[in-house]
Design an enzyme around this catalytic site. Structure first.
Site, short mmCIF file in Angstrom:
data_model
loop_
_atom_site.label_atom_id
_atom_site.label_comp_id
_atom_site.label_asym_id
_atom_site.label_seq_id
_atom_site.Cartn_x
_atom_site.Cartn_y
_atom_site.Cartn_z
N PRO A 88 50.89 43.81 41.50
CA PRO A 88 51.33 44.25 42.82
C PRO A 88 50.97 45.71 43.08
O PRO A 88 50.97 46.16 44.22
CB PRO A 88 52.85 44.04 42.81
CG PRO A 88 53.21 43.85 41.38
CD PRO A 88 52.00 43.39 40.65
N GLU A 115 57.19 42.39 33.30
CA GLU A 115 57.00 43.59 34.12
C GLU A 115 55.54 44.01 34.16
O GLU A 115 55.18 44.99 34.81
CB GLU A 115 57.85 44.74 33.55
CG GLU A 115 59.35 44.50 33.60
CD GLU A 115 59.84 44.18 35.00
OE1 GLU A 115 60.52 43.15 35.15
OE2 GLU A 115 59.50 44.94 35.94
N ARG A 157 34.12 29.95 46.68
CA ARG A 157 33.68 29.28 47.91
C ARG A 157 32.45 29.97 48.51
O ARG A 157 31.75 29.39 49.34
CB ARG A 157 34.79 29.22 48.94
CG ARG A 157 35.22 30.55 49.51
CD ARG A 157 36.38 30.38 50.46
NE ARG A 157 36.01 29.73 51.68
CZ ARG A 157 35.45 30.36 52.72
NH1 ARG A 157 35.19 31.65 52.66
NH2 ARG A 157 35.15 29.70 53.83
N ASP A 172 33.61 32.90 58.62
CA ASP A 172 34.99 33.08 58.16
C ASP A 172 35.72 34.10 59.02
O ASP A 172 35.12 34.99 59.59
CB ASP A 172 34.99 33.69 56.74
CG ASP A 172 34.81 32.64 55.69
OD1 ASP A 172 35.03 31.46 55.98
OD2 ASP A 172 34.42 33.00 54.58
N1 LIG Z 1 48.05 40.30 42.29
C1 LIG Z 1 49.21 40.31 42.46
C2 LIG Z 1 50.59 40.30 42.78
C3 LIG Z 1 51.72 40.16 41.98
C4 LIG Z 1 51.86 40.07 40.51
C5 LIG Z 1 50.74 40.07 39.67
C6 LIG Z 1 50.90 40.05 38.29
C7 LIG Z 1 52.19 40.05 37.74
C8 LIG Z 1 52.70 40.08 36.42
C9 LIG Z 1 54.06 40.09 36.52
N2 LIG Z 1 54.41 40.09 37.80
C10 LIG Z 1 53.28 40.07 38.58
C11 LIG Z 1 53.15 40.07 39.97
N3 LIG Z 1 52.80 40.17 42.79
N4 LIG Z 1 52.39 40.32 44.06
C12 LIG Z 1 51.05 40.41 44.10
N5 LIG Z 1 50.30 40.58 45.24
#
Ligand SMILES: N#Cc1c(-c2ccc3cc[nH]c3c2)n[nH]c1N
Length: 242
Positions: A88, A115, A157, A172
């Protein structure tokens, strides 16, 4: 293109074997390897996580396990992959990212959980290959697998011979910086709602103009920032009447 995914939930990646992606594998447009991170553990509990230094909630994925996994998965060919780490906290994954990655011969996705992955894993890998920490949107998932599936589909794709009609990819949403407009099919009238007359007119210039106007209007109302980001000169005079 070769795609490898490392995860503690290999079955999460089963959709890669279905539908369009499954056909791309059958037609050898891509080859896919899914690897269980726990195969690189050495303790009886097959531990992949530990408590965070500095305290705080949750657990962090262990660097030693990830390090061995990446050494093996990324070290098997004379090529060097692009390592993609969904997080994230990453840079936004966009259509232009998918277009850029579609030129790569080999992508490896490191799917974290808990985490996240100890930062030293990413820092160490970056000394040997291109590493991109990317996010698919401003919301929080519980792991990287869904993000990896999303990004893999967006990339695959675009590969030659994957989509039935290559024009689909060229038209697209975002390919011209705008959202796609509405689409229609038979019947001509459905629940007293007719298909817009212009689409049945056979006048291809008028249809193209109408579709462009619809895309501009939809983009203006839903994603105005995309209009502001259009390169100078992308909007012609007819567009400006919108
Ligand atoms: N890409 C992306 C992500 C994630 C994500 C990715 C990896 C892990 C590992 C633990 N928690 C996670 C959340 N959450 N929201 C996004 N846009």
């Amino acid at each position: 293109m070769r795609i490898d995914v490392i995860t503690i939930f290999p079955d999460y990646l089963n959709p890669l074997r279905e539908a369009l992606l499954g056909k791309a594998i059958e037609r050898e447009r891509i080859s896919v390897g899914v690897h269980d991170l726990r195969d690189w553990t050495h303790d009886v509990h097959r531990a992949v996580d530990d408590s965070p230094y500095g305290g705080g909630p949750g657990m962090v994925m262990k660097p030693d396990v990830w390090g061995e996994a990446l050494d093996e998965v990324c070290g098997v060919q004379d090529a060097t992959p692009r390592l993609v780490v969904p997080t994230p906290a990453g840079r936004p994954f966009e259509q232009k990212t998918a277009v850029r990655w579609s030129q790569d011969p080999w992508l490896v996705f490191a799917c974290g959980r808990y985490e996240g992955i100890d930062q030293r894993v990413i820092d160490d890998a970056a000394t040997r290959m291109s590493v991109e920490e990317v996010s698919i949107g401003d919301y929080v998932l519980v792991g990287g697998e869904v993000a990896a599936l999303t990004m893999i589909e967006a990339v695959v794709r675009l590969l030659p011979g994957v989509l039935g009609n290559p024009l689909s990819a060229e038209q697209d949403s975002f390919s011209d910086g705008l959202l796609e407009g509405p689409c229609y099919t038979r019947p001509e009238v459905w629940r007293d709602r007719p298909v817009p007359d212009v689409l049945r007119s056979g006048n291809h210039a008028a249809i193209a103009r109408w579709r462009r106007d619809q895309a501009l209007e939809r983009t203006y109302h839903r994603r105005p920032e995309l209009l502001a980001a259009l390169p100078e000169g992308d909007l012609d005079k007819a567009d400006r009447k919108q």
